[in-house]
Design an enzyme around this catalytic site. Structure first.
Site, PDB file in Angstrom:
ATOM      1  N   TRP A 172      -6.860  -2.451  -4.537  1.00  0.00           N
ATOM      2  CA  TRP A 172      -7.992  -1.778  -3.906  1.00  0.00           C
ATOM      3  C   TRP A 172      -9.236  -2.297  -4.577  1.00  0.00           C
ATOM      4  O   TRP A 172      -9.388  -2.075  -5.751  1.00  0.00           O
ATOM      5  CB  TRP A 172      -7.914  -0.248  -4.060  1.00  0.00           C
ATOM      6  CG  TRP A 172      -9.074   0.360  -3.322  1.00  0.00           C
ATOM      7  CD1 TRP A 172     -10.320   0.644  -3.811  1.00  0.00           C
ATOM      8  CD2 TRP A 172      -9.105   0.686  -1.923  1.00  0.00           C
ATOM      9  NE1 TRP A 172     -11.122   1.119  -2.806  1.00  0.00           N
ATOM     10  CE2 TRP A 172     -10.409   1.142  -1.645  1.00  0.00           C
ATOM     11  CE3 TRP A 172      -8.167   0.604  -0.877  1.00  0.00           C
ATOM     12  CZ2 TRP A 172     -10.785   1.540  -0.362  1.00  0.00           C
ATOM     13  CZ3 TRP A 172      -8.568   1.008   0.377  1.00  0.00           C
ATOM     14  CH2 TRP A 172      -9.859   1.477   0.625  1.00  0.00           C
ATOM     15  N   ASN A 191      -0.190   5.092  -4.315  1.00  0.00           N
ATOM     16  CA  ASN A 191      -1.538   4.725  -4.753  1.00  0.00           C
ATOM     17  C   ASN A 191      -1.694   5.237  -6.186  1.00  0.00           C
ATOM     18  O   ASN A 191      -1.647   6.441  -6.424  1.00  0.00           O
ATOM     19  CB  ASN A 191      -2.608   5.398  -3.877  1.00  0.00           C
ATOM     20  CG  ASN A 191      -2.601   4.893  -2.442  1.00  0.00           C
ATOM     21  OD1 ASN A 191      -1.820   4.015  -2.082  1.00  0.00           O
ATOM     22  ND2 ASN A 191      -3.473   5.444  -1.617  1.00  0.00           N
ATOM     23  N   ASN A 241      -3.099   8.532   4.751  1.00  0.00           N
ATOM     24  CA  ASN A 241      -3.424   8.103   3.409  1.00  0.00           C
ATOM     25  C   ASN A 241      -3.727   9.310   2.533  1.00  0.00           C
ATOM     26  O   ASN A 241      -4.589  10.130   2.872  1.00  0.00           O
ATOM     27  CB  ASN A 241      -4.667   7.197   3.426  1.00  0.00           C
ATOM     28  CG  ASN A 241      -5.035   6.732   2.028  1.00  0.00           C
ATOM     29  OD1 ASN A 241      -4.298   5.980   1.402  1.00  0.00           O
ATOM     30  ND2 ASN A 241      -6.165   7.215   1.501  1.00  0.00           N
ATOM     31  N   GLN A 261     -14.713   2.791   5.477  1.00  0.00           N
ATOM     32  CA  GLN A 261     -15.326   2.207   4.283  1.00  0.00           C
ATOM     33  C   GLN A 261     -15.866   0.798   4.518  1.00  0.00           C
ATOM     34  O   GLN A 261     -16.715   0.337   3.768  1.00  0.00           O
ATOM     35  CB  GLN A 261     -14.317   2.206   3.123  1.00  0.00           C
ATOM     36  CG  GLN A 261     -13.997   3.624   2.653  1.00  0.00           C
ATOM     37  CD  GLN A 261     -12.974   3.649   1.529  1.00  0.00           C
ATOM     38  OE1 GLN A 261     -11.784   3.568   1.783  1.00  0.00           O
ATOM     39  NE2 GLN A 261     -13.424   3.773   0.300  1.00  0.00           N
ATOM     40  N   GLU A 318     -17.770   3.840  -0.994  1.00  0.00           N
ATOM     41  CA  GLU A 318     -16.804   4.564  -1.829  1.00  0.00           C
ATOM     42  C   GLU A 318     -17.045   6.082  -1.697  1.00  0.00           C
ATOM     43  O   GLU A 318     -17.416   6.764  -2.636  1.00  0.00           O
ATOM     44  CB  GLU A 318     -16.893   4.051  -3.272  1.00  0.00           C
ATOM     45  CG  GLU A 318     -16.038   4.733  -4.314  1.00  0.00           C
ATOM     46  CD  GLU A 318     -14.542   4.852  -3.999  1.00  0.00           C
ATOM     47  OE1 GLU A 318     -14.011   4.090  -3.186  1.00  0.00           O
ATOM     48  OE2 GLU A 318     -13.925   5.762  -4.571  1.00  0.00           O
ATOM     49  N   TRP A 319     -16.883   6.584  -0.488  1.00  0.00           N
ATOM     50  CA  TRP A 319     -16.954   8.013  -0.188  1.00  0.00           C
ATOM     51  C   TRP A 319     -18.173   8.663  -0.839  1.00  0.00           C
ATOM     52  O   TRP A 319     -19.272   8.152  -0.662  1.00  0.00           O
ATOM     53  CB  TRP A 319     -15.630   8.692  -0.553  1.00  0.00           C
ATOM     54  CG  TRP A 319     -14.435   7.960   0.024  1.00  0.00           C
ATOM     55  CD1 TRP A 319     -13.417   7.358  -0.668  1.00  0.00           C
ATOM     56  CD2 TRP A 319     -14.139   7.698   1.424  1.00  0.00           C
ATOM     57  NE1 TRP A 319     -12.520   6.772   0.195  1.00  0.00           N
ATOM     58  CE2 TRP A 319     -12.921   6.959   1.480  1.00  0.00           C
ATOM     59  CE3 TRP A 319     -14.765   8.019   2.634  1.00  0.00           C
ATOM     60  CZ2 TRP A 319     -12.339   6.553   2.685  1.00  0.00           C
ATOM     61  CZ3 TRP A 319     -14.177   7.607   3.826  1.00  0.00           C
ATOM     62  CH2 TRP A 319     -12.988   6.897   3.846  1.00  0.00           C
ATOM     63  N   HIS A 340      -7.020   7.385   7.581  1.00  0.00           N
ATOM     64  CA  HIS A 340      -7.530   7.261   6.217  1.00  0.00           C
ATOM     65  C   HIS A 340      -8.845   8.059   6.129  1.00  0.00           C
ATOM     66  O   HIS A 340      -9.933   7.497   6.153  1.00  0.00           O
ATOM     67  CB  HIS A 340      -7.742   5.781   5.876  1.00  0.00           C
ATOM     68  CG  HIS A 340      -7.883   5.491   4.415  1.00  0.00           C
ATOM     69  ND1 HIS A 340      -7.110   4.575   3.737  1.00  0.00           N
ATOM     70  CD2 HIS A 340      -8.726   5.989   3.470  1.00  0.00           C
ATOM     71  CE1 HIS A 340      -7.462   4.518   2.461  1.00  0.00           C
ATOM     72  NE2 HIS A 340      -8.456   5.366   2.278  1.00  0.00           N
TER      73      HIS A 340
END
Ligand code: GAL
Length: 475
Positions: free
Chosen positions: A424, A310, A167, A20, A431-432, A123
């Site tokens: 975060w 998370n 993750n 990311q 962001e994916w 991740h």
């Protein structure tokens, strides 16, 4: 209670992940990973076909990230290692020294600044050659991951004392092998996520054991896994069906991973019986949920030295009847329930993120109760803005404040053993599937400019005050 001190030596952090932020996707011998492949294929699976090729440029601009960390006064920083930057084909057959050098510089500089690194091994960015051999659907990946973990402990473990193996195995398995939203984009409905998760749990456990037997004595560190979960409550609190649906929701979301690792080495009974029953009805000879052998159960049980949570959001749960069950088998179908967002909950920048600060308090108390009062690090929590974002994100800071207040209540009133909080994210980043359109950073990144300047949002300045005082002053 509207303000208060956090416990002494509370860990204040921010989190990022390699794909990311780093960019440098093929720099200095890095091998391709599944996100490189996926984004380069285009096909509108990512917003405007954006990629992480450059991202925040942290591979070269890491010192700029350190300035941000310093400005926030963080005590801890969570980042992930790019597996294919270290091991270009995923295996220890070839080691990329330049990748090691990069992380050495980062780690050493953090330690010089007295910032404690928390390192995630994986991740979402599986090396492409490992995916090509079957990825997480293949048992072979368990061993490959174990070797990668061992290599990381041997290389960085003299300085890294907090490791996170994987993750969010929930999303890593569901989105990659069931809904196909993440690479490799496989839509193996009803089986893919269960198989992938099965191997992830075993890989995690092996990585914990190798640390425990070969490194722990000398290095004195700890190993865990980052589990994501919503909090869930029945849509109709008087409906037994919705209450049972909520129980199933929490089991298919959190207990799926937390039970094997924190309780007894096995999946929750509720998942085993539902999936086995449905598999029978579908005419299958065995359950779509794989089984652990007795030996594996013993190997998996107790393989986390602390709990990494998370948390982003909460859902109201409605039980689905056989008529309302979706025809596709993933998620809702086996669980027989659906998570709903209350219309009055504010949405923070992306449609799934309903802002429900009280959910974190309830979830923390629930984890304390179900998993033996573990030490908990909140390894991710945050709120997004849509692009273009406001630098004066006063509203967003309000969400952070309310959430931190609930964390404080969990600690002080519910006796939950929360040891740290990681926002975060440190920076706006890739962001994916949403590319750069959704901004979670405490620092704004101007992706239009070649030098990718970082500028603090209002939230960053306010967060720095909380970190400095170890105290939330609210109102
Ligand atoms: C998590 C993930 C992060 C980040 C965040 C915000 O699921 O671990 O990488 O993208 O969500 O959506």
């Amino acid at each position: 209670m509207d303000s208060g001190k956090f416990p002494d030596s509370f860990a204040w952090g921010a989190a990022t992940a390699a794909y990311q932020i780093e960019g440098g996707w093929d720099a200095d011998g890095k091998g391709p990973n599944v996100w490189d492949t996926f984004t380069h294929q285009g096909g509108d699976r990512v917003y405007k076909n954006q990629t992480g090729d450059v991202a925040c440029g942290s591979y070269t601009l890491w010192e700029e990230d350190l300035k941000c960390i310093k400005q926030l006064g963080l005590t801890h920083y969570r980042f992930s290692l790019s597996w294919s930057r270290l091991l270009p084909d995923g295996t220890t057959g070839f080691i990329n020294q330049k990748g090691i050098n990069y992380y050495n510089k980062l780690i050493d500089s953090l330690l010089e600044m007295s910032v404690t690194p928390l390192v995630t091994l994986y991740h979402f960015d599986l090396p492409q050659p490992v995916e090509d051999q079957g990825g997480w659907l293949s048992e072979k990946t368990v061993e490959i991951f174990e070797q990668y973990a061992e290599f990381c402990y041997a290389t960085f473990g003299d300085r890294i004392k907090h490791w996170i193996t994987i993750n969010e195995p929930y999303f890593a398995s569901r989105l990659s092998y069931e809904s196909g939203i993440f690479p490799p984009g496989k839509e193996l409905i009803g089986t893919g996520a269960y198989r992938a998760a099965h191997n992830m749990i075993k890989a995690h456990a092996k990585a914990w054991h190798i640390y425990n037997t070969s490194f722990k004595n000398k290095q004195q560190g700890r190993v865990s896994i980052a589990l994501d979960s919503d909090w869930a409550e029945p849509l109709d609190p008087n409906s037994l069906a919705d209450k049972e649906g909520t129980e199933r929701y929490m089991h298919f979301r959190l207990h799926w991973f937390a039970n094997p690792i924190f309780i007894d080495g096995d999946y929750p009974e509720i998942m085993k019986s539902i999936i086995s029953q449905k598999s029978k009805e579908e005419g299958l000879t065995c359950s779509r949920l794989p089984e652990f052998t007795e030996e594996e159960k013993a190997m998996i049980k107790g393989t986390a030295d602390f709990f990494c949570l998370n948390y982003y959001t909460t859902r109201k749960v409605k039980t689905l009847s056989s008529e309302t069950l979706p025809s596709k088998r993933y998620g809702n179908s086996d669980m027989g329930a659906e998570g709903i967002t209350e219309p009055n909950w504010p949405i923070a920048g992306v449609e799934w993120l309903a802002v429900v600060p009280w959910g974190i308090r309830k979830l923390l108390a629930y984890i304390k109760h179900c998993f033996g009062n573990p030490e908990i690090f909140i390894t991710e929590n945050g709120f997004a803005q849509t692009d273009p974002p406001a630098l004066q994100d006063v509203h967003r800071w309000g969400y952070f404040q309310e959430t931190l207040m609930e964390v404080l209540k969990a600690i002080k009133q519910d006796g939950v053993n929360v040891k740290g909080y990681f926002a975060w994210s440190l920076l706006d980043n890739f962001e994916w599937s949403f590319g750069y359109s959704v901004r979670f950073g405490l620092f704004h990144v101007d992706f239009e400019q070649a030098n990718l300047p970082r500028t603090p949002y209002y939230s960053a300045n306010e967060y720095a005050k909380v970190v400095k005082g170890n105290e939330l002053i609210y109102k």
